[in-house]
Design a protein around this motif. Sequence first.
Motif, short mmCIF file in Angstrom:
data_model
loop_
_atom_site.label_atom_id
_atom_site.label_comp_id
_atom_site.label_asym_id
_atom_site.label_seq_id
_atom_site.Cartn_x
_atom_site.Cartn_y
_atom_site.Cartn_z
N ILE A 145 1.27 -1.39 0.09
CA ILE A 145 -0.03 -0.25 -0.05
C ILE A 145 0.76 1.59 0.41
CG2 ILE A 145 -1.87 1.22 1.45
CD1 ILE A 145 -3.05 -1.35 2.54
N LEU A 146 1.93 1.31 0.47
CA LEU A 146 3.10 2.20 0.74
C LEU A 146 3.69 2.53 -0.18
CD1 LEU A 146 3.67 4.10 3.01
CD2 LEU A 146 5.58 2.52 3.61
N TRP A 147 3.95 1.53 -1.18
CA TRP A 147 4.50 1.88 -2.24
C TRP A 147 4.28 3.31 -3.57
CZ3 TRP A 147 9.58 1.86 -4.77
CH2 TRP A 147 9.50 1.45 -5.34
N ARG A 148 2.48 3.38 -3.60
CA ARG A 148 2.39 4.49 -4.65
C ARG A 148 3.37 5.76 -3.19
NH1 ARG A 148 3.50 6.30 -8.81
NH2 ARG A 148 1.06 7.58 -8.66
N PRO A 149 2.82 5.75 -2.34
CA PRO A 149 2.96 7.43 -2.36
C PRO A 149 5.00 7.97 -1.52
CG PRO A 149 1.40 5.78 -0.52
CD PRO A 149 2.19 5.62 -1.61
N VAL A 150 5.36 6.12 -2.18
CA VAL A 150 6.89 6.70 -1.99
C VAL A 150 7.13 6.81 -3.16
CG1 VAL A 150 9.07 5.11 -1.24
CG2 VAL A 150 6.99 5.30 0.28
N ASP A 151 7.03 5.56 -4.64
CA ASP A 151 7.00 6.35 -5.93
C ASP A 151 6.74 7.80 -6.09
OD1 ASP A 151 8.00 5.10 -8.44
OD2 ASP A 151 5.28 5.29 -8.62
N PHE A 152 5.80 7.96 -6.31
CA PHE A 152 5.52 9.17 -6.57
C PHE A 152 6.44 10.40 -5.24
CE2 PHE A 152 2.90 13.24 -5.60
CZ PHE A 152 2.91 13.48 -6.29
N PHE A 153 6.22 10.63 -4.83
CA PHE A 153 7.87 11.28 -3.74
C PHE A 153 8.71 11.25 -3.72
CE2 PHE A 153 3.88 11.57 -0.51
CZ PHE A 153 3.26 12.74 -1.36
N LEU A 154 9.50 10.27 -4.21
CA LEU A 154 10.98 9.86 -4.70
C LEU A 154 11.16 9.90 -6.02
CD1 LEU A 154 12.12 6.82 -2.46
CD2 LEU A 154 12.29 9.29 -1.81
N PHE A 155 10.00 9.90 -7.07
CA PHE A 155 10.19 9.05 -8.81
C PHE A 155 9.47 10.15 -9.30
CE2 PHE A 155 11.52 5.64 -6.01
CZ PHE A 155 13.26 5.91 -6.60
N ASP A 156 8.39 10.63 -9.37
CA ASP A 156 6.96 11.13 -10.03
C ASP A 156 6.70 12.70 -10.38
OD1 ASP A 156 6.81 8.30 -10.65
OD2 ASP A 156 4.68 8.58 -9.99
N LEU A 157 7.82 12.65 -8.86
CA LEU A 157 7.23 14.43 -8.50
C LEU A 157 8.51 15.12 -8.46
CD1 LEU A 157 5.21 16.31 -6.58
CD2 LEU A 157 7.09 16.03 -4.84
N SER A 158 10.09 14.75 -8.94
CA SER A 158 11.44 14.92 -10.04
C SER A 158 10.62 15.34 -11.54
CB SER A 158 12.14 14.97 -9.63
OG SER A 158 12.22 12.82 -9.39
N ALA A 159 9.93 14.21 -11.96
CA ALA A 159 10.19 14.33 -13.33
C ALA A 159 9.17 15.05 -13.68
CB ALA A 159 8.86 12.73 -13.40
N PHE A 160 7.90 15.06 -12.23
CA PHE A 160 7.10 17.05 -13.10
C PHE A 160 8.08 17.42 -12.67
CE2 PHE A 160 3.33 13.27 -12.32
CZ PHE A 160 2.88 13.85 -12.95
N TRP A 161 8.33 18.11 -12.03
CA TRP A 161 9.31 19.25 -11.65
C TRP A 161 10.08 19.41 -12.94
CZ3 TRP A 161 10.57 18.70 -6.37
CH2 TRP A 161 9.49 18.65 -5.33
N ARG A 162 11.35 18.95 -13.52
CA ARG A 162 11.45 18.80 -14.55
C ARG A 162 11.32 19.37 -15.60
NH1 ARG A 162 14.11 13.98 -13.91
NH2 ARG A 162 12.82 12.95 -15.35
#
Length: 195
Positions: A145-162
């Motif tokens: 269950i925790l994998w999705r938020p961890v994936d978002f905050f560690l990987f997806d968020l930086s891709a959106f910022w870039r």
Amino acid sequence: MMAREKVDEITLHLNSIHELFTVPQPDPFVENVHFMPAIEIIKSKCELPGFLKHTRTRVTIFLPAPHIEPNLEQKTHEAIHRYCTFQIWQTNNSVAILKQDALRALIIGILFLAGGLFLLNNVNVLPAFLSTFLSDGFNVAFWVILWRPVDFFLFDLSAFWREGRVYKQIMRAEFVIRPEEQQREHAGITIPGVS
């Protein structure tokens, strides 16, 4: 002595200024064929490592002379600005939705783990094997269950910022439009597959 400002050059050869955002039916038999809108080529160039570290970006667009009209550079810059503004808004909107989903999953995961641990610690009638099995199962389920938020905050968020930074870089770029016959007079980096 002042250092010269470094300029990243992108050179495009288009049949019409509208090919910045649209592509006619691609024909591989045509020499100057385009398979994607030119704005995507500009974006992919700006995404290269180290490209955003430089101060300025200049995009030189070569068009057939009959397609060049007065104030075309200004109109092009305004169109690019509108396009990038929308893309940045869309990126921010996607981040807000995904962040809400990630936070919801995080809260559910924490409540799930807390509830599971509470039940396991207060039920003493279960055999040791079953108690261990359920405890380990709760831990695995919690991390799933925790994998999705961890994936978002560690990987997806930086891709959106870039991606947002890339569109801001494109908005700041200088757009220069030249007749196609002048291409030999202006040096630049031609994007592979464009010219």
